[in-house]
Design a protein around this motif. Structure first.
Motif, PDB file in Angstrom:
ATOM      1  N   GLU A 134       0.841  -1.204   0.000  1.00 22.01           N
ATOM      2  CA  GLU A 134       0.000   0.000   0.000  1.00 22.01           C
ATOM      3  C   GLU A 134       0.867   1.242   0.000  1.00 22.01           C
ATOM      4  O   GLU A 134       0.588   2.226  -0.686  1.00 22.01           O
ATOM      5  N   PHE A 135       1.957   1.195   0.791  1.00 27.24           N
ATOM      6  CA  PHE A 135       2.872   2.326   0.878  1.00 27.24           C
ATOM      7  C   PHE A 135       3.493   2.612  -0.494  1.00 27.24           C
ATOM      8  O   PHE A 135       3.504   3.753  -0.956  1.00 27.24           O
ATOM      9  N   ASP A 136       3.955   1.519  -1.149  1.00 28.95           N
ATOM     10  CA  ASP A 136       4.575   1.689  -2.466  1.00 28.95           C
ATOM     11  C   ASP A 136       3.592   2.275  -3.463  1.00 28.95           C
ATOM     12  O   ASP A 136       3.915   3.200  -4.222  1.00 28.95           O
ATOM     13  N   GLU A 137       2.351   1.725  -3.420  1.00 26.84           N
ATOM     14  CA  GLU A 137       1.317   2.226  -4.354  1.00 26.84           C
ATOM     15  C   GLU A 137       1.061   3.706  -4.128  1.00 26.84           C
ATOM     16  O   GLU A 137       0.976   4.496  -5.061  1.00 26.84           O
ATOM     17  N   GLN A 138       0.937   4.062  -2.832  1.00 28.59           N
ATOM     18  CA  GLN A 138       0.664   5.466  -2.518  1.00 28.59           C
ATOM     19  C   GLN A 138       1.823   6.362  -2.965  1.00 28.59           C
ATOM     20  O   GLN A 138       1.598   7.456  -3.484  1.00 28.59           O
ATOM     21  N   GLN A 139       3.049   5.877  -2.729  1.00 25.82           N
ATOM     22  CA  GLN A 139       4.212   6.667  -3.130  1.00 25.82           C
ATOM     23  C   GLN A 139       4.210   6.894  -4.638  1.00 25.82           C
ATOM     24  O   GLN A 139       4.517   7.995  -5.112  1.00 25.82           O
ATOM     25  N   ARG A 140       3.838   5.833  -5.381  1.00 32.55           N
ATOM     26  CA  ARG A 140       3.771   5.955  -6.850  1.00 32.55           C
ATOM     27  C   ARG A 140       2.723   6.990  -7.250  1.00 32.55           C
ATOM     28  O   ARG A 140       2.942   7.846  -8.096  1.00 32.55           O
ATOM     29  N   GLU A 141       1.580   6.919  -6.575  1.00 30.95           N
ATOM     30  CA  GLU A 141       0.483   7.835  -6.859  1.00 30.95           C
ATOM     31  C   GLU A 141       0.887   9.273  -6.543  1.00 30.95           C
ATOM     32  O   GLU A 141       0.635  10.199  -7.322  1.00 30.95           O
ATOM     33  N   ILE A 142       1.565   9.428  -5.390  1.00 33.03           N
ATOM     34  CA  ILE A 142       2.017  10.767  -4.993  1.00 33.03           C
ATOM     35  C   ILE A 142       2.982  11.320  -6.052  1.00 33.03           C
ATOM     36  O   ILE A 142       2.871  12.478  -6.484  1.00 33.03           O
ATOM     37  N   ALA A 143       3.896  10.469  -6.478  1.00 33.97           N
ATOM     38  CA  ALA A 143       4.882  10.904  -7.479  1.00 33.97           C
ATOM     39  C   ALA A 143       4.175  11.322  -8.764  1.00 33.97           C
ATOM     40  O   ALA A 143       4.508  12.339  -9.375  1.00 33.97           O
ATOM     41  N   ARG A 144       3.143  10.521  -9.159  1.00 27.55           N
ATOM     42  CA  ARG A 144       2.393  10.820 -10.384  1.00 27.55           C
ATOM     43  C   ARG A 144       1.689  12.174 -10.268  1.00 27.55           C
ATOM     44  O   ARG A 144       1.762  12.994 -11.161  1.00 27.55           O
TER      45      ARG A 144
END
Lengths: 680, 227
Positions: free
Chosen positions: A304-314
């Motif tokens: 979940e953390f990785d997904e959120q980080q990816r989303e934040i970066a996007r």
């Protein structure tokens, strides 16, 4: 009513800054929107922590803890050394109060707390100490004795009052279980392995393990609603740990225990509380199940953390590109969204493990230690006699045996802290002993942890000392904690750090893993494996023994010490074989006894049956029989007389008839005699 | 699970278990159950609305049943001098002072009731560990500490019964034998219920007599309707 279902049990939303005292009604009537977080709370729980915060020495020990204990639950509390487990326990016992949040206890909750090092009042015998929980009853006993004394000299009026007083006291005494407490104390002490010969021994003469057992027995006698045990397996020998496991599994009331012994946790608890980063997470199941769940949770959280980080970066990329362009409104909206986004934290990877390296001061002589004819007793009890130990360079020897058999005493003699009654101890040339005391008596309690280490290396700068302490997981202000305020694990780490700094080539360790958390234990194991010198170590930690020693000194508790060549597993196998052989021999003996008894009873049954048969055949009573026999004998004699007469001689017919009569009378006599024989 | 006997189960089928019966009917029912091979004792159990943990709600005492309980009880008396003679004359099994205290302390407890005169209580007090757990310790509340040994011995011998509320707030007592007539049993039961009613502690709240059950030694219990 604002009540919703959540994870485990019913959940209420309390208002921000909850009212005091907390009542269920206040929760029910509370304003939902004002609630900062979801609070599990059940009116049936024994104790509830609701958003509890506590700072100790500038460190956030509890940072919004929310948890509860229900009746009959057995919970294992785990966490790193010094993370605040003991603080949590002290809050449960009422010794500490939270800085904020609520701690809700069931009305008239009785909590029994066994600290890591039970405090026993000195100057008492074991028996007197065990009777302490029954002080009220003993006071009644004393008062009854006084009343009875006064009755001897009282006049009639006073006597009537004294009789009334005596009856009232007797009634109170009976109701409070006055007639049962002595057998109960006896059962608790013997159940925990304190033999009757221990009862008269002063408590200060008890070994660490025996003191622990005494503390535990006293606690169990109070029958608390919630039993709180802080590392109960420290100092307990392997048999006692097994006993405790069995006991706790059958114990009806709720139990909360702190332990780093995963095997013990696996066998005893049904729930795990993990204390980390100031919070308490509850997991259903024992330790192994916890590890699995924790791993799954960490994986999930990481994902979940990785997904959120990816989303934040996007999103950030979108904002960067469009904030000054045509899509500026959209970019601004997304920035606001990003600001509002609830951030998922990466799973906690912990604070890192301790790093322990014992400084090696160089090679000692080949003969490290020679113990000859050593004897030591306490009172009339001999701990060991004619003890012979020889250690050569590089030997790695473990010492095992039940509590109170003299293991620690032997180490204290080697260190020169005690003197033997007989025998000599010879330490080889160039041998530097590094001694670890299980009760940390080598530490000055008035000093800080920093000072304790500083005194070993006065030439070091503060920074060097702090860096060294960091390797033993003492960070920031923790180093300035007083030894007296430090947790058991922290004291153990500082004592090990002192030994590591002093340098030695012969480590003499007394239960070094007591109080250490799991990861620190593993680090210690590794350090001991890598230590090139000689090792002599008392321990009940079979895994540590398996990995670090090659020989065992086994104290049998009757003054004898046996040397076993091999590690603990080999010894356990041998012991199991020996016990199995003994059990087989015992079973065979019992079987033989049973067979003998069976044969004997079958024989007896046959004899009885024969006797019954014979009795059934009897026609006459004993007296009648004797008369009959006499009569028959007389008849035989008269036939004889007749046959020898002239008349019969001349008449062959008559002679023949007399011969037949004689024969039948003799048969008759034989039958009568047979019957007579049955009378024995 | 506990196995019930055939006789018990048969008896169980003869009445509605949860319906309280008027006293006469309940007694008739108890008498009507198949008898064991001996003269069974008829017992009463009363569940009371008191908290036995509180000393001001403790109910204990002794009661003489008007029709007796059908058995003679063995009584010993701790007394000396004239009182010892009086106790002997009244039919006590054993009478004595410190010698009798020693005998009991050594483990002899083959008696039903122990009575003591107040003067002897300083010695008898030491028997707490022996008599206390058996409920035979003399106390003024149950009338077993008294100077009037003659009356006490004859009453207890004739079947005066000691009772006290147990940890579940129940009072138990034998009220006679199955061979008694229903009238005699009724007289005993009514007298006992009245006695308990009169002993109601002022601190007791709510319904005082919650439930009354009659049974014989080997029969199921029968609920009794109490006004």
């Amino acid at each position: 009513m604002s009540r919703r279902k959540a994870g485990w049990g019913s959940v209420w939303y309390p208002p921000r800054g909850p009212p005091d005292p907390v009542t269920l009604l206040q929760y029910v009537a509370a304003d939902v929107s004002a609630c900062p977080r979801r609070i599990p709370f059940s009116p049936m729980s024994l104790i509830s922590f609701i958003d509890v915060h506590k700072d100790l020495g500038g460190k956030k020990v509890l940072d919004g803890v929310t948890a509860e204990i229900h009746d009959g639950e057995r919970i294992g509390l785990i966490g790193r050394n010094g993370c605040g487990k003991t603080t949590l326990l002290r809050m449960i016992t009422g010794e500490l109060e939270p800085d904020s949040g609520q701690l809700h206890r069931k009305k008239s909750l009785r909590v029994g707390y066994l600290p890591q090092q039970p405090v026993v009042r000195e100057g008492l015998t074991t028996w007197e100490s065990a009777l302490e929980p029954f002080e009220e009853l003993r006071a009644i006993e004393r008062e009854i004795a006084e009343v009875e004394e006064a009755m001897g000299t009282a006049d009639d009026d006073a006597l009537a009052a004294l009789v009334e007083r005596q009856a009232a006291l007797q009634e109170r005494y009976t109701d409070a279980g006055g007639y049962q407490y002595v057998p109960r104390v006896e059962a608790a002490l013997t159940g925990l392995g304190l033999r009757t010969e221990h009862f008269d021994r002063p408590v200060e003469k008890l070994s660490g393990g025996e003191k622990n057992r005494l503390g535990l027995a006293k606690l169990l006698l109070q029958e608390p609603d919630l039993l709180v045990l802080d590392e109960p397996t420290n100092y307990l020998d392997i048999h006692a740990v097994r006993w405790l496991e069995e006991f706790l599994r059958g114990y009806k009331s709720a139990t909360l225990l702190v332990s780093h012994d995963r095997y013990f946790l696996d066998r005893t608890v049904i729930k795990i509380w993990e204390h980390r980063t100031g919070l308490v997470d509850a997991y259903k199941g024992n330790y192994s199940e916890f590890e699995q769940q924790r791993e799954e949770r960490d994986e999930r959280q990481q994902k979940e953390f990785d997904e959120q980080q990816r989303e934040i970066a996007r999103q950030k990329e979108f904002i960067r590109k469009n904030i000054a362009g045509q899509k500026t409104k959209q970019a601004q909206g997304r920035r606001k969204q990003l600001e509002r986004m609830e951030r998922i934290e990466a799973p906690d990877s912990g604070e890192g493990d301790a790093r322990i390296v014992f400084e090696y001061t160089g090679r000692s002589g080949n003969d490290v230690l020679r113990v000859k004819g050593l004897q030591k007793s306490f009172g009339d009890r001999t701990l060991f006699r004619d003890l012979e130990v020889e250690l050569a360079l590089g030997d790695r020897v473990g010492i095992i045996g039940a509590n109170g058999t003299g293991k620690s005493t032997l180490l204290r003699i080697l260190e020169g802290m005690e003197t033997p009654e007989e025998g000599e101890v010879k330490v080889g040339s160039n041998v530097q002993i590094g001694y670890y005391d299980q009760e940390h008596r080598t530490l000055d309690r008035s000093k800080t942890l920093f000072e304790s280490l500083r005194e070993i290396v006065p030439q070091w700068s503060d920074l060097e000392v702090r860096n060294f302490m960091a390797a033993f997981l003492f960070r920031e202000d923790e180093v300035f904690k007083n030894v007296s305020d430090a947790s058991g694990g922290e004291r153990a780490r500082i004592a090990l750090a002192r030994i590591a700094l002093t340098g030695s080539n012969f480590l003499v360790f007394d239960e070094p893993t007591n109080h250490l958390d799991l990861s620190s234990r593993q680090v210690l194991e590794q350090a001991l494996i890598e230590f090139p010198g000689t090792l002599l170590m008392v321990s009940h930690d079979r895994y540590l023994l398996d990995r670090t020693v090659e020989k065992l000194l086994v104290f049998d508790g009757n003054g004898g010490v046996e040397l076993f060549l091999g590690n603990y597993s080999r010894y356990a196998e041998k012991l199991a074989e020996r016990e199995a052989a003994e059990r087989r021999a015992e079973d065979e003996r019992k079987q033989r006894e049973r067979d003998d008894a069976k044969r004997k009873s079958a024989k007896e049954a046959d004899a009885r049956a024969a006797e019954r048969k014979a009795k059934a055949k009897r026609k006459f009573s004993y007296e009648e029989l004797e008369t009959k026999i006499m009569e028959t004998e007389e008849r035989i004699e008269s036939i004889h007389a007749e046959m020898s007469g002239e008349e019969a001689y001349r008449d062959p017919e008559r002679m023949k008839a007399l011969g037949e009569k004689l024969e039948s009378t003799r048969n008759e006599l034989a039958e009568l005699e047979d019957e007579w024989a049955t009378w024995g | 699970m506990r196995r019930r006997s055939k006789r018990y189960n048969e008896a169980f089928g003869k009445y509605e278990r949860n319906t309280p019966l008027p006293l006469d009917e309940a007694l008739g029912m108890v008498k009507q159950f198949d008898a064991a091979k001996f003269d069974e004792t008829v017992e009463i159990v009363m569940c009371l609305g008191v908290d036995p943990k509180k000393s001001d709600q403790m109910i204990r005492g002794a009661f003489s049943f008007p029709k007796g309980i059908g058995q003679e009880r063995s009584v010993i008396v701790f007394a000396d001098g004239d009182q010892a003679d009086a106790a002997k004359a009244a039919g006590a099994l054993e009478v004595g002072g410190e010698d009798l205290v020693k005998k009991v302390a050594d483990g002899w407890t083959e008696f039903d009731v122990a009575i003591a005169v107040p003067r002897m209580m300083r010695f008898v007090g030491k028997l707490g560990k022996v008599l206390g757990p058996q409920g035979k310790m003399p106390t003024p509340k149950s009338g077993t500490v008294t100077d009037d040994v003659t009356t006490a011995v004859s009453e207890f011998k004739a079947g005066k019964v000691e009772f006290r509320v147990d940890s579940g707030a129940n009072v138990h007592a034998p009220v006679g034998k199955k061979s008694f007539s229903v009238e005699d049993l009724r007289a005993n039961v009514e007298a006992f219920i009245e006695h308990i009613r009169a002993a109601k502690p002022t601190a007791a709240k709510g319904t005082y007599i919650k439930k009354v059950v009659l049974s014989s030694t080997m029969s199921p219990g029968v609920l009794v309707a109490v006004a």
